[in-house]
Design a protein around this motif. Structure first.
Motif, PDB file in Angstrom:
ATOM      1  N   GLN A  30       0.833  -1.208   0.000  1.00 24.61           N
ATOM      2  CA  GLN A  30       0.000   0.000   0.000  1.00 24.61           C
ATOM      3  C   GLN A  30       0.865   1.254   0.000  1.00 24.61           C
ATOM      4  OE1 GLN A  30      -2.378  -0.952   3.456  1.00 24.61           O
ATOM      5  NE2 GLN A  30      -4.100  -1.637   2.193  1.00 24.61           N
ATOM      6  N   ALA A  31       1.945   1.228   0.756  1.00 23.32           N
ATOM      7  CA  ALA A  31       2.873   2.367   0.745  1.00 23.32           C
ATOM      8  C   ALA A  31       3.486   2.521  -0.640  1.00 23.32           C
ATOM      9  CB  ALA A  31       3.960   2.173   1.804  1.00 23.32           C
ATOM     10  N   GLY A  32       3.772   1.396  -1.292  1.00 21.79           N
ATOM     11  CA  GLY A  32       4.288   1.431  -2.662  1.00 21.79           C
ATOM     12  C   GLY A  32       3.289   2.051  -3.624  1.00 21.79           C
ATOM     13  N   VAL A  43       3.640   1.062  -7.247  1.00 21.31           N
ATOM     14  CA  VAL A  43       2.702  -0.021  -7.560  1.00 21.31           C
ATOM     15  C   VAL A  43       1.438   0.600  -8.150  1.00 21.31           C
ATOM     16  CG1 VAL A  43       1.306  -1.895  -6.573  1.00 21.31           C
ATOM     17  CG2 VAL A  43       3.611  -1.475  -5.700  1.00 21.31           C
ATOM     18  N   ARG A  44       0.943  -0.018  -9.224  1.00 24.51           N
ATOM     19  CA  ARG A  44      -0.289   0.475  -9.859  1.00 24.51           C
ATOM     20  C   ARG A  44      -1.445   0.498  -8.856  1.00 24.51           C
ATOM     21  NH1 ARG A  44      -0.119  -3.851 -13.325  1.00 24.51           N
ATOM     22  NH2 ARG A  44      -2.357  -4.047 -13.041  1.00 24.51           N
ATOM     23  N   GLY A  45      -2.300   1.478  -8.986  1.00 24.24           N
ATOM     24  CA  GLY A  45      -3.427   1.623  -8.077  1.00 24.24           C
ATOM     25  C   GLY A  45      -4.501   0.572  -8.253  1.00 24.24           C
ATOM     26  N   ASP A  46      -4.571  -0.080  -9.406  1.00 21.18           N
ATOM     27  CA  ASP A  46      -5.631  -1.058  -9.670  1.00 21.18           C
ATOM     28  C   ASP A  46      -5.248  -2.485  -9.299  1.00 21.18           C
ATOM     29  OD1 ASP A  46      -3.708  -1.313 -11.702  1.00 21.18           O
ATOM     30  OD2 ASP A  46      -5.201  -1.916 -13.188  1.00 21.18           O
ATOM     31  N   VAL A  47      -4.087  -2.673  -8.686  1.00 21.28           N
ATOM     32  CA  VAL A  47      -3.608  -4.012  -8.347  1.00 21.28           C
ATOM     33  C   VAL A  47      -4.337  -4.549  -7.121  1.00 21.28           C
ATOM     34  CG1 VAL A  47      -1.591  -5.289  -7.487  1.00 21.28           C
ATOM     35  CG2 VAL A  47      -1.320  -3.623  -9.334  1.00 21.28           C
TER      36      VAL A  47
END
Length: 178
Positions: A119-121, A127-131
């Motif tokens: 989540q921090a990533g 990290v993509r928001g839709d993952v």
């Protein structure tokens, strides 16, 4: 009491009783039942005695941190730890209630450190928001456990390399692209 439960689980995993636990621990039956209302509760607690909470400390990128943590997670596993790990699998496969209880009481809270890091990533744009982060954790954990459970290789250089390669593959599918 918990130490006695661990010993019984390691030596007599299928047939120890609460009476055996009372005898081995030297405490009263009432004391055992105050702490654990059933054998299942004793087993679930005993299965987690040698596990310490996972704490991910970001070192560089999230990818580097994940690789570091997972590739080092299985180093220096002693015989008692491996025995309890085997029992976690066996007891969980034999009894779905033990499996669910172990998940709820222990595994789910251990995953929270990895979830927090992912989540921090996302918040940092790594990290993509839709993952679906839970799926990402399942994929990484699955690759790591596969090394020991299926291959019987918890901590060789080859197992660590395969875990790293699996993390790299997952990372390629979840990383944010510019």
């Amino acid at each position: 009491m918990l130490g006695a439960a661990v010993e019984l689980l390691q030596h007599r995993p299928d047939d120890f009783t609460m009476a055996d636990l009372v005898r081995r621990s030297g405490v009263s039956r009432a004391a055992v039942y105050r702490r654990w209302p059933s054998r299942k509760d004793v087993v679930v607690a005993a299965l987690d005695t040698n596990r310490s909470p996972l704490a991910l400390t970001l070192r560089g990128s999230l990818l580097e941190t994940l690789r570091d943590e997972y590739q080092n997670a299985f180093q220096d596993l002693g015989a008692d730890t491996l025995n309890l790990l085997q029992q976690r699998l066996i007891q969980g496969l034999r009894d779905p209630d033990v499996q669910r209880s172990y998940w709820e009481r222990h595994v789910s809270r251990r995953r929270s450190a990895v979830l927090d890091a992912l989540q921090a990533g996302q918040a940092r744009g790594e990290v993509r928001g839709d993952v679906d982060l839970e799926v990402a954790i399942d994929l990484i954990n699955g690759a790591a456990y596969y090394q020991g459970v299926v291959r019987g290789d918890w901590n060789s250089a080859e197992a660590c390399a395969r875990i790293g390669a699996a993390i790299d593959m997952v990372w390629e599918s979840i990383r944010a692209r510019p």
